[in-house]
Design a protein around this motif. Structure first.
Motif, PDB file in Angstrom:
ATOM      1  N   HIS A 120       8.261  73.664  72.633  1.00 19.37           N
ATOM      2  CA  HIS A 120       8.892  73.420  71.324  1.00 19.37           C
ATOM      3  C   HIS A 120      10.402  73.672  71.407  1.00 19.37           C
ATOM      4  O   HIS A 120      10.841  74.813  71.454  1.00 19.37           O
ATOM      5  CB  HIS A 120       8.252  74.357  70.281  1.00 19.37           C
ATOM      6  CG  HIS A 120       8.669  74.093  68.874  1.00 19.37           C
ATOM      7  ND1 HIS A 120       7.765  74.085  67.827  1.00 19.37           N
ATOM      8  CD2 HIS A 120       9.875  73.827  68.307  1.00 19.37           C
ATOM      9  CE1 HIS A 120       8.406  73.830  66.697  1.00 19.37           C
ATOM     10  NE2 HIS A 120       9.695  73.686  66.960  1.00 19.37           N
ATOM     11  N   HIS A 144      14.526  71.832  70.387  1.00 18.89           N
ATOM     12  CA  HIS A 144      15.372  70.793  69.788  1.00 18.89           C
ATOM     13  C   HIS A 144      16.715  70.796  70.505  1.00 18.89           C
ATOM     14  O   HIS A 144      17.242  71.859  70.809  1.00 18.89           O
ATOM     15  CB  HIS A 144      15.631  71.092  68.308  1.00 18.89           C
ATOM     16  CG  HIS A 144      14.398  71.367  67.513  1.00 18.89           C
ATOM     17  ND1 HIS A 144      13.798  70.433  66.713  1.00 18.89           N
ATOM     18  CD2 HIS A 144      13.642  72.491  67.383  1.00 18.89           C
ATOM     19  CE1 HIS A 144      12.732  70.955  66.129  1.00 18.89           C
ATOM     20  NE2 HIS A 144      12.614  72.207  66.515  1.00 18.89           N
ATOM     21  N   LYS A 181       5.441  64.735  65.699  1.00 21.17           N
ATOM     22  CA  LYS A 181       5.800  65.953  64.962  1.00 21.17           C
ATOM     23  C   LYS A 181       5.984  65.641  63.488  1.00 21.17           C
ATOM     24  O   LYS A 181       6.632  64.652  63.129  1.00 21.17           O
ATOM     25  CB  LYS A 181       7.113  66.525  65.533  1.00 21.17           C
ATOM     26  CG  LYS A 181       7.788  67.588  64.680  1.00 21.17           C
ATOM     27  CD  LYS A 181       7.267  68.992  64.971  1.00 21.17           C
ATOM     28  CE  LYS A 181       7.742  70.037  63.979  1.00 21.17           C
ATOM     29  NZ  LYS A 181       9.031  70.628  64.250  1.00 21.17           N
ATOM     30  N   HIS A 233       4.932  77.627  65.100  1.00 19.78           N
ATOM     31  CA  HIS A 233       5.414  78.922  64.592  1.00 19.78           C
ATOM     32  C   HIS A 233       4.278  79.853  64.124  1.00 19.78           C
ATOM     33  O   HIS A 233       4.509  80.730  63.291  1.00 19.78           O
ATOM     34  CB  HIS A 233       6.425  78.733  63.455  1.00 19.78           C
ATOM     35  CG  HIS A 233       7.417  77.646  63.707  1.00 19.78           C
ATOM     36  ND1 HIS A 233       8.197  77.593  64.836  1.00 19.78           N
ATOM     37  CD2 HIS A 233       7.721  76.521  62.990  1.00 19.78           C
ATOM     38  CE1 HIS A 233       8.957  76.506  64.791  1.00 19.78           C
ATOM     39  NE2 HIS A 233       8.677  75.832  63.703  1.00 19.78           N
ATOM     40  N   ASP A 283      11.739  77.197  70.284  1.00 17.89           N
ATOM     41  CA  ASP A 283      12.501  76.620  69.166  1.00 17.89           C
ATOM     42  C   ASP A 283      14.003  76.635  69.480  1.00 17.89           C
ATOM     43  O   ASP A 283      14.822  76.809  68.585  1.00 17.89           O
ATOM     44  CB  ASP A 283      12.218  77.315  67.830  1.00 17.89           C
ATOM     45  CG  ASP A 283      12.253  76.340  66.658  1.00 17.89           C
ATOM     46  OD1 ASP A 283      12.383  75.118  66.891  1.00 17.89           O
ATOM     47  OD2 ASP A 283      12.175  76.802  65.498  1.00 17.89           O
TER      48      ASP A 283
HETATM   49 ZN   LIG Z   1      11.326  73.603  65.694  1.00 14.26          ZN
END
Ligand SMILES: [Zn+2]
Length: 264
Positions: free
Chosen positions: A7, A9, A98, A165, A227
Motif C-alpha cells: 500500500h 502512493h 482501489k 488500514h 501508506d
Molecule cells: Zn493509502
C-alpha cells in the motif's frame, strides 16, 4: 526477509511542509533504505497531485519493482475506467482495484460498484477498500466503517477483499470480518505517522495484538503496507518486527500474502 509494500502512493508534489518526500525517486530511496523489494502504487484523483492510471503506468516505465492498484473514481463514468483498467490488467501492470470509501460517499454494497467487483473476480484480483479514518474532515466515516464490507464479502464469496488500514479505529470489527469471511484480508498500512509517539505506538501494538488474538489463525491474512509517503518503510518494518510475531506469520504479512493476492 523478503518485503513487499502492499500500500503506497507516489505524488507529483508535496502534500504539505512536513511531508515532502513523495515522488517515485523518493519511494525508491525509501525501499532501498529498508530492503523493500516491491511496492503496490495506487493511482488517484482526490488531492490534485496524484497520478492517474495512465500517468502512473508511464511513470514506472515497466520497472519490475512496482505494480499498480487502479483507483476508481465513483463520481465519474465507471465503465470507462474499468475498460482502461482491464487493458492494463492484461498487460500485467494493474494487480488490484482501489475504492476510496469515506472520501467518496458510497457504501461498498452500492449497486454502482458491482461492475468493479465483477472485473476483480474475472481476473481473480483483489479490491482494496480505504476504511476507517479519513485524512480530511470532509470524509464521512459512516461509509468507510469496515462493517459495511461484510455485505459485499458474503454476497461475493469469490471476490478477494483487502480492508486497508485495519479499519482504523474499528480494529475489532475488522478482526471479525477477516475471522468470519474466507475472502477478506486486511492491510496494516497508515496506522501511525511517528514511531516515537510512544503512548500511541503502545496503544496500536495492543490493538494489533487484540486483532491477532481474536482472529486466531485468520490473522495470517494480514498484509504489510506503509501508506507512503505518510511514513517511511524503515520505521514501519521496525514497528511490525517489534510485535514479536512468530516467523511463519511474519513471512505471510511481509510478502507471502501479497505475492498470492497480487499474483506477483
Ligand atoms: Zn493509502
Amino acid at each position: 526477509m523478503k518485503i513487499i509494500n502492499a500500500h503506497a502512493h507516489v505524488l507529483k508534489k508535496p502534500i504539505n511542509k512536513e511531508i515532502t518526500r513523495v515522488t517515485l525517486k523518493d519511494i525508491i530511496k525509501d525501499m532501498d533504505e529498508a530492503g523493500v523489494e516491491k511496492s503496490v502504487l495506487f493511482s488517484g484523483f482526490m488531492l490534485g497531485n496524484e497520478y492517474s492510471l495512465k500517468e502512473l503506468v508511464d511513470l514506472i516505465k515497466g520497472d519490475k519493482r512496482f505494480v499498480i492498484a487502479s483507483g476508481i473514481n465513483l463520481d465519474e463514468d465507471i465503465s470507462n475506467q474499468l475498460k482502461e483498467t482491464e487493458e492494463y490488467i492484461k498487460k500485467g501492470l494493474v494487480k488490484a482495484l482501489k475504492i476510496y470509501l469515506g472520501y467518496q460517499y458510497y457504501y461498498p454494497y452500492d449497486e454502482k460498484l458491482k461492475d468493479i467487483y465483477k472485473l476483480c473476480m474475472k481476473y481473480d484480483l483483489p479490491v482494496i477498500f480505504h476504511t476507517g479514518d479519513t485524512l480530511f474532515s470532509t470524509g464521512k466515516i459512516k461509509y468507510s466503517h469496515p462493517i459495511n464490507i461484510d455485505e459485499v464479502a458474503v454476497e461475493n464469496p469469490k471476490l478477494k477483499i483487502i480492508i486497508a488500514h485495519l479499519g482504523n479505529p474499528w480494529f475489532l470489527d475488522t478482526a471479525e470480518l477477516i475471522y468470519k469471511n474466507k475472502n477478506v484480508y486486511a492491510d496494516l498500512s497508515g496506522l501511525f505517522f511517528d514511531i516515537n509517539d510512544t503512548e500511541y505506538i503502545e496503544f496500536l501494538k495492543n490493538k494489533i495484538k487484540e486483532v491477532i488474538a481474536y482472529s486466531q489463525e485468520k490473522a495470517s491474512k494480514l498484509l504489510f503496507g506503509t501508506d507512503f509517503p505518510l511514513i517511511n518503510a524503515k520505521d514501519y518494518i521496525r514497528f511490525i518486527k517489534n510485535l514479536n510475531l512468530d516467523k511463519e506469520l511474519e513471512e505471510k504479512i511481509f510478502y507471502k500474502n501479497a505475492e498470492n493476492l497480487f499474483k506477483l
